[in-house]
Structures are given as C-alpha cells and as structure tokens.
Design a protein around this motif. Structure first.
Motif, PDB file in Angstrom:
ATOM      1  N   VAL A   1     -37.697 -12.699   4.956  1.00  0.00           N
ATOM      2  CA  VAL A   1     -38.115 -12.213   6.162  1.00  0.00           C
ATOM      3  C   VAL A   1     -39.549 -12.917   6.500  1.00  0.00           C
ATOM      4  O   VAL A   1     -39.698 -13.501   7.492  1.00  0.00           O
ATOM      5  CB  VAL A   1     -38.209 -10.775   6.524  1.00  0.00           C
ATOM      6  CG1 VAL A   1     -38.869 -10.281   7.688  1.00  0.00           C
ATOM      7  CG2 VAL A   1     -36.708 -10.365   6.669  1.00  0.00           C
TER       8      VAL A   1
ATOM      9  N   GLN B   1     -37.076  -6.228   9.206  1.00  0.00           N
ATOM     10  CA  GLN B   1     -37.678  -7.366  10.115  1.00  0.00           C
ATOM     11  C   GLN B   1     -38.750  -7.101  11.079  1.00  0.00           C
ATOM     12  O   GLN B   1     -39.625  -7.648  10.940  1.00  0.00           O
ATOM     13  CB  GLN B   1     -36.322  -8.036  10.725  1.00  0.00           C
ATOM     14  CG  GLN B   1     -36.732  -9.379  11.561  1.00  0.00           C
ATOM     15  CD  GLN B   1     -35.683  -9.889  12.375  1.00  0.00           C
ATOM     16  OE1 GLN B   1     -34.797  -9.573  12.056  1.00  0.00           O
ATOM     17  NE2 GLN B   1     -36.125 -10.737  13.398  1.00  0.00           N
TER      18      GLN B   1
ATOM     19  N   VAL C   1     -32.697  -7.053   5.998  1.00  0.00           N
ATOM     20  CA  VAL C   1     -33.236  -7.688   6.861  1.00  0.00           C
ATOM     21  C   VAL C   1     -33.521  -6.823   8.233  1.00  0.00           C
ATOM     22  O   VAL C   1     -34.591  -7.032   8.777  1.00  0.00           O
ATOM     23  CB  VAL C   1     -32.532  -9.097   7.368  1.00  0.00           C
ATOM     24  CG1 VAL C   1     -33.184  -9.496   8.419  1.00  0.00           C
ATOM     25  CG2 VAL C   1     -32.731 -10.141   5.976  1.00  0.00           C
TER      26      VAL C   1
ATOM     27  N   ASN D   1     -37.384 -13.722  16.919  1.00  0.00           N
ATOM     28  CA  ASN D   1     -37.057 -12.797  15.892  1.00  0.00           C
ATOM     29  C   ASN D   1     -35.547 -12.328  16.480  1.00  0.00           C
ATOM     30  O   ASN D   1     -34.922 -11.715  15.462  1.00  0.00           O
ATOM     31  CB  ASN D   1     -38.006 -11.794  15.805  1.00  0.00           C
ATOM     32  CG  ASN D   1     -39.055 -12.278  15.059  1.00  0.00           C
ATOM     33  OD1 ASN D   1     -39.317 -12.237  13.691  1.00  0.00           O
ATOM     34  ND2 ASN D   1     -40.184 -12.484  15.636  1.00  0.00           N
TER      35      ASN D   1
ATOM     36  N   TYR E   1     -33.341 -14.247  14.759  1.00  0.00           N
ATOM     37  CA  TYR E   1     -33.133 -14.366  13.386  1.00  0.00           C
ATOM     38  C   TYR E   1     -32.255 -12.813  13.082  1.00  0.00           C
ATOM     39  O   TYR E   1     -31.655 -12.861  11.981  1.00  0.00           O
ATOM     40  CB  TYR E   1     -34.610 -14.124  12.812  1.00  0.00           C
ATOM     41  CG  TYR E   1     -34.613 -14.088  11.306  1.00  0.00           C
ATOM     42  CD1 TYR E   1     -34.252 -15.034  10.588  1.00  0.00           C
ATOM     43  CD2 TYR E   1     -35.213 -13.109  10.589  1.00  0.00           C
ATOM     44  CE1 TYR E   1     -34.179 -15.163   9.037  1.00  0.00           C
ATOM     45  CE2 TYR E   1     -35.085 -12.911   9.101  1.00  0.00           C
ATOM     46  CZ  TYR E   1     -34.798 -13.901   8.483  1.00  0.00           C
ATOM     47  OH  TYR E   1     -34.791 -14.083   7.223  1.00  0.00           O
TER      48      TYR E   1
ATOM     49  N   THR F   1     -39.209 -15.693   9.545  1.00  0.00           N
ATOM     50  CA  THR F   1     -39.326 -14.962  10.958  1.00  0.00           C
ATOM     51  C   THR F   1     -40.675 -15.757  11.624  1.00  0.00           C
ATOM     52  O   THR F   1     -40.557 -15.784  12.923  1.00  0.00           O
ATOM     53  CB  THR F   1     -39.666 -13.676  10.752  1.00  0.00           C
ATOM     54  OG1 THR F   1     -40.637 -13.286   9.927  1.00  0.00           O
ATOM     55  CG2 THR F   1     -38.450 -12.808  10.533  1.00  0.00           C
TER      56      THR F   1
END
Length: 414
Positions: free
Chosen positions: A322, A271, A267, A138, A141, A326
């Motif tokens: 997301v 997230q 995001v 993550n 990301y 993710t």
C-alpha cells in the motif's frame, strides 16, 4: 470527501468499477498460472518462470509506447483496442494446450496490460480536478484489491490450479467491460480523443523518450521502483511455486489462494488510513518505508511453516505494498509535464523489469538451491528487493532541493 466524490466524472467511475470486475477475472486465473503449468502441464520451475516473466518483459518495452501513443491518437482508441485484445488473449489461454502457447498468450497479455494501464491512469488524470486526484487514484487501487478479494476464491472454486475454465470467464468479462466503455465514449465523445496539435509542435517518440530519460528525479524514482516491484513480484511467482512444491505444506495452492484474498482484504482495511498518513510525508518516503516492509515480509515467508506465520507475512507485505503503490500515481502526475502525461505514465511501466526478474530469479534459485534452502532463497530475494532504497533516497533529496529552490524564487518574483 462527499464534494470530491461528486466531482468524479462518470467515465472515471466506469473505469473504477470496470477495474473491480477486470481484476476479479484476472486474479481468478493469472495468479494460478504458475501452479497450473507445474501441476497440469508438467513444466519445470525455470520454464514456468520464463512463461510468467514474458508478460512483464513485453510490458516493460510496450508500456512506454502505449502511454505515448495515447498522447498522440487519443486515450479512447488505445483503451478499446487493449480491452478487446485482452478478451481474445484470455480466450486463447482457455484453449491453449502447449507450454509454448501459454508463452505466446502471456506475451500478448503483457502487451494489452502495457497499453491499457498507463492510458487508463492518464485518462483519469485528464478528467479529474487536481484536488480529487489522490482520491480517484486510491479508489482505482481499492477497486483493484476489491476484485482480488473475490477473484482467487472464485478461481479456487473453478479449480483454476488444474483447469482453464477461469480464463474463458475472464475473456467474457473483458468483452462486457469493452462494450461498457464504448457506451460511455458515445455519451461523452469529447473525452479520450486525440489532443489538437494546433499551435504546438508535435512530440515525436524520440523527443518524448529524451524528455523523460533526462528527468533525473523521474529516473531515480523509476530505478527505485524497479526494485520495489522486484520484491512485490516474488509474491505471485516465487512464493506461489514454493508453496505448491514444498513438502512442508499440504495443499499449497489452496493456501496461496487464501493468502491472495487476505492480501486484498488487508489492503481494503488499511489503505485509506495508511494513505492519510502517507499523504503528510514527502511523496517518495512512503515508497522507501514500503520497500523495507516488503523485504521484511519476504524473510518471514522463508522461515514460516504455519498458516499464522504466512498470514503475518501477508499483513506486513500488504502494508508495504500500500505504501509503495498508492502514492505512485500521484507522484508521477506531480513529476510529469502535462503534455506528456501519458508518456510519463507509460515510462514508469519500465518498473515492470522487477516483475520480469522476480520469476526468473525465483525459478533459478528454486532449481539450483532446492526447497531445503528456503531460508537462503528468501534472504537473497529480500536483499535484492531492498536495492532500490538508495535511489529513492536520492530522488527524495533532489525533490527537496527543487522545492527549496522554488520557495526561494517566490519572494524574488513578488
């Protein structure tokens, strides 16, 4: 959280931080490629769709081999070849003056991405403790989206929709990224090297392909992800062309640049709360919810005529994005056989068929139906994006059965 952050290897931090600058460089040039080809090179929507699609088409077939070869010759060699190759590709974009040259450069762009992406994700999985993998994936990301926050804005300032200077800057960034990776691999020479084959049979390319293709759970996830990526791909291809061409929007390229940055900001904001919620669900369910939200956002883009309407669509699209992406790396890491981790991460690259189909389908619809049929165009692409949901539901059902089977076996073994 602090304990997990301390467990992250310095090489992982290099990849994560390098991802910020790499994606910043890429997102200030590649997202504007469609607009640049139409506005500056005089390409038609169909020609533009073909040029944009070739990157993903090459990636579809090369990503499996890129992930597999990293299992055989080592992550280090593949990463360095792909990063420095990427630098040359962006310099090639900067000097290209014919549509066919952009076609060639974007094909090589897809090849470099197909080698780098599965290899970097497999390396992160290799050197990260199990309890920290969700955090690392993550963070990667988040790094992608942090780069995308600033990239499009820098691209607009450089005039990326009408100039090729941003490609040259991207090339320089990837050269610096490659040099940094070399320094880290010198510090940690044991990492990223080829695994020893002593005591075990060497896995051939055909054996690796057979193993992954016979994994039914993985195949259903892959097919479902193709359609998820199909919906996602329309954002940077079909929507970009639509906003540049439609007479209802003045200065659509600027609007689109701000939408890209807003997408990345959303995001970063949502997230970790979304991931915290999604991590409590069965691993395939977030992909299903995300696919539904992306399809809904595409419908909104088709009917919106105001900046607020488009931004609402971006928010819904981003939450769906997301949810879809993710958890994907964690899901693949869970499904993959350890000795074929790179291969599985490479095989999931076949989901880029969605990125191939998105610009082709979008360009064809824009050419044949015209801008007056924008609602119909976006209804069609929204419906096709939702075709993957039945496959994801099937994968979820199979994973539940496997988990129940394992739980029933544990008492017997005790």
């Amino acid at each position: 959280m602090i304990t997990q952050l301390k467990q992250i290897h310095p090489l992982s931090w290099t990849i994560i931080i390098g991802t910020i600058f790499g994606r910043m460089a890429t997102s200030m040039s590649i997202p504007f490629l469609s607009i640049y080809l139409i506005k500056t090179m005089g390409a038609s929507p169909s020609q533009t769709g073909i040029v944009v699609a070739i990157s993903s088409l090459i990636g579809v077939f090369a990503s499996f081999y890129g992930g597999y070869i990293s299992d055989i010759i080592g992550r280090k060699k593949v990463l360095l070849i792909s990063v420095f190759g990427w630098a040359l590709v962006f310099i090639g974009f900067a000097v290209a003056d014919k549509i066919w040259l952009f076609f060639v450069m974007n094909a090589l762009n897809g090849l470099c991405r197909a080698m780098f992406e599965p290899t970097s994700r497999a390396l992160l999985a290799d050197i990260t403790p199990q309890e920290s993998k969700l955090l690392v994936f993550n963070l990667r990301y988040a790094a992608i989206n942090l780069g995308v926050v600033f990239g499009p804005i820098l691209g607009l300032q450089m005039g990326a929709s009408g100039s090729n200077w941003s490609f040259a800057v991207a090339g320089v960034v990837y050269i610096l990224y490659g040099v940094t990776l070399i320094i880290q691999f010198i510090r940690y020479p044991e990492l990223g090297a080829a695994s020893s084959s002593e005591g075990r049979e060497r896995v051939t390319l055909s054996m690796a392909f057979q193993t992954t293709s016979r994994d039914r759970v993985f195949l259903y996830v892959l097919i479902g992800m193709i359609f998820c990526v199909l919906g996602y791909g329309h954002f940077s291809s079909t929507l970009a062309q639509y906003m540049e061409m439609t007479p209802n929007i003045e200065d659509g390229a600027t609007w689109f640049g701000y939408m890209l940055s807003f997408n990345a900001i959303v995001v970063l904001i949502c997230q970790f709360p979304v991931v915290k919620y999604a991590s409590k669900l069965p691993p395939v369910i977030p992909l299903i919810i995300g696919s539904v939200l992306v399809s809904c956002s595409l419908l909104i883009f088709g009917i919106a005529h105001s900046f607020i309407g488009f931004m609402l669509g971006v928010v819904i699209f981003t939450i769906g994005e997301v949810l879809m992406f993710t958890m994907t790396d964690v899901l693949i890491d869970r499904i993959a056989k350890p000795e074929l981790r790179g291969t599985y991460f490479g095989m999931i690259g076949f989901n880029n068929l969605g990125n191939v189909l998105a610009p082709l389908l979008g360009g064809l619809l824009l050419d044949t139906l015209g801008l007056d049929s924008s609602v119909l165009i976006f209804v069609i692409i929204a419906v096709t994006a939702a075709f993957g949901i039945p496959f994801l539901l099937s994968a979820n059902r199979m994973m539940r059965k496997e988990n129940l089977k394992r739980m029933n076996q544990i008492p017997n073994e005790l």
